[in-house]
Enzyme design. Structure first.
Site, PDB file in Angstrom:
ATOM      1  N   HIS A 136       0.854  -1.198   0.000  1.00 52.03           N
ATOM      2  CA  HIS A 136       0.000   0.000   0.000  1.00 52.03           C
ATOM      3  C   HIS A 136       0.884   1.241   0.000  1.00 52.03           C
ATOM      4  O   HIS A 136       1.722   1.429   0.887  1.00 52.03           O
ATOM      5  CB  HIS A 136      -0.912  -0.007   1.227  1.00 52.03           C
ATOM      6  CG  HIS A 136      -1.975   1.047   1.180  1.00 52.03           C
ATOM      7  ND1 HIS A 136      -3.110   0.936   0.405  1.00 52.03           N
ATOM      8  CD2 HIS A 136      -2.063   2.246   1.799  1.00 52.03           C
ATOM      9  CE1 HIS A 136      -3.861   2.010   0.565  1.00 52.03           C
ATOM     10  NE2 HIS A 136      -3.251   2.834   1.399  1.00 52.03           N
TER      11      HIS A 136
ATOM     12  N   ASP B 218       0.898   5.197   0.142  1.00 55.18           N
ATOM     13  CA  ASP B 218       0.134   6.390   0.522  1.00 55.18           C
ATOM     14  C   ASP B 218       0.805   7.635  -0.035  1.00 55.18           C
ATOM     15  O   ASP B 218       1.860   8.056   0.439  1.00 55.18           O
ATOM     16  CB  ASP B 218       0.051   6.501   2.046  1.00 55.18           C
ATOM     17  CG  ASP B 218      -0.931   5.507   2.645  1.00 55.18           C
ATOM     18  OD1 ASP B 218      -2.077   5.463   2.180  1.00 55.18           O
ATOM     19  OD2 ASP B 218      -0.555   4.786   3.589  1.00 55.18           O
TER      20      ASP B 218
ATOM     21  N   MET C 238       0.687  11.568  -0.480  1.00 61.96           N
ATOM     22  CA  MET C 238       0.076  12.748   0.141  1.00 61.96           C
ATOM     23  C   MET C 238       0.758  14.016  -0.350  1.00 61.96           C
ATOM     24  O   MET C 238       1.973  14.031  -0.565  1.00 61.96           O
ATOM     25  CB  MET C 238       0.195  12.661   1.662  1.00 61.96           C
ATOM     26  CG  MET C 238      -0.376  11.396   2.273  1.00 61.96           C
ATOM     27  SD  MET C 238      -0.240  11.408   4.067  1.00 61.96           S
ATOM     28  CE  MET C 238      -0.716   9.725   4.445  1.00 61.96           C
TER      29      MET C 238
ATOM     30  N   ASP D 179      -8.686   1.404   5.800  1.00 60.57           N
ATOM     31  CA  ASP D 179      -7.369   2.004   6.029  1.00 60.57           C
ATOM     32  C   ASP D 179      -7.459   2.915   7.241  1.00 60.57           C
ATOM     33  O   ASP D 179      -8.186   3.902   7.231  1.00 60.57           O
ATOM     34  CB  ASP D 179      -6.960   2.808   4.786  1.00 60.57           C
ATOM     35  CG  ASP D 179      -5.568   3.428   4.896  1.00 60.57           C
ATOM     36  OD1 ASP D 179      -4.944   3.321   5.965  1.00 60.57           O
ATOM     37  OD2 ASP D 179      -5.124   4.027   3.898  1.00 60.57           O
TER      38      ASP D 179
END
Length: 223
Positions: free
Chosen positions: A36, A38, A40, A176
Site C-alpha cells: 500500500h 500512501d 500525500m 485504512d
C-alpha cells in the site's frame, strides 16, 4: 463476512524510508498480499510523503501489486504518471475533485484497477453512482494524513453499509486506518476483505517481526 479473499496490504508510510527498498522486499517475503503506497500532497491532507520517482525507484523490489492511494488534489493530472511508475491499482478520493467518474475513466484507460476512497465524514451516497465503474472501495477509518492513528469506531457501521451497497459486485472493500490484530476480526465480519496496516506491521522497523505480524492479522481476520 465477505466471501472475497482476505488481503493484507502493509502501508509503506510506516516503513523506514532510509531503506525503503529493503523494507518492501522484507514485507513481500513476510507474506504481504499488496504493497500500500500512501501518496500525500500537503494540500488535500496535512502531510507530504512521496511521488512517482520514489515509486518507480522501488518498483523492482517486489512483484506484489502496488495498491496506490492518491491523497492528492487534483489527482487527474498525475494518474498516467503513477501508472507508468508502477501502480497496479489507483485509488482517488471522492472528495478530491468534482468529476469522480472522469477520474475513474482515466485510471481504467491506463489499464489499472480503479478505486475510490471516502473519508470518515463522507456519506456513501457520494460513491453509489460510480459503483459499477470501480474495482475497489476504500473506507477511511481514520482522517487521512498521518499514520499511527486510532480506528474511529463509528466507521465500522459504514463498512457494513458499504458491504451491503456493493452486494454481488466484484468489488474489494478496503479499510485504512487504525487496523490492529484486536479489531481486524470485527472489521472483517462487517464485510471488509482488504486491510491496510502500517504501524501494526512496521512498528520498530524490525524485519524479523513482519511475518508473524502479518500472519497474526490474517488469522484474526479469518476467525
Amino acid at each position: 463476512m465477505t466471501t472475497r479473499p482476505i488481503r493484507i496490504a502493509p502501508s509503506i508510510l510506516s516503513a523506514d524510508f532510509a531503506r525503503l527498498g529493503a523494507e518492501i522486499e522484507a514485507i513481500d517475503k513476510a507474506g504481504a498480499d499488496y504493497i500500500h503506497v500512501d501518496v500525500m500532497d500537503g494540500h488535500f491532507v496535512p502531510n507530504i510523503t512521496f511521488g512517482m520517482p520514489v515509486m518507480a525507484a522501488v518498483r523492482s523490489y517486489t512483484a506484489k501489486p502496488f495498491d496506490t492511494h492518491l491523497m492528492i488534489a487534483p489527482a487527474d493530472p498525475y494518474i498516467a504518471a503513477f501508472a507508468k511508475a508502477g501502480a497496479d491499482s489507483i485509488t482517488v478520493h471522492a472528495e478530491a475533485g468534482q468529476h469522480l467518474h472522469r477520474s475513474l475513466q482515466a485510471i481504467k484507460a491506463e489499464g489499472k484497477r480503479a478505486g475510490v476512497a471516502i473519508n470518515p465524514a463522507t456519506p456513501l451516497s457520494a460513491i453509489e453512482h460510480v459503483l459499477d465503474d470501480i474495482d475497489l472501495l476504500l473506507v477511511m477509518t481514520i482522517n487521512p494524513g498521518f499514520g499511527g492513528q486510532t480506528f474511529i469506531p463509528a466507521t465500522l457501521d459504514k463498512v457494513r453499509q458499504a458491504h451491503a451497497l456493493i452486494g454481488a459486485r466484484p468489488i474489494d472493500l478496503e479499510v485504512d486506518g487504525g487496523v490492529t490484530v484486536d479489531n481486524i476480526g470485527e472489521i472483517a465480519r462487517a464485510g471488509a476483505n482488504v486491510f491496510v496496516a502500517g504501524s501494526s506491521i512496521f512498528a520498530g522497523n524490525d524485519p524479523a517481526t513482519y511475518a508473524s505480524r502479518i500472519a497474526a492479522l490474517r488469522a484474526a481476520a479469518t476467525h
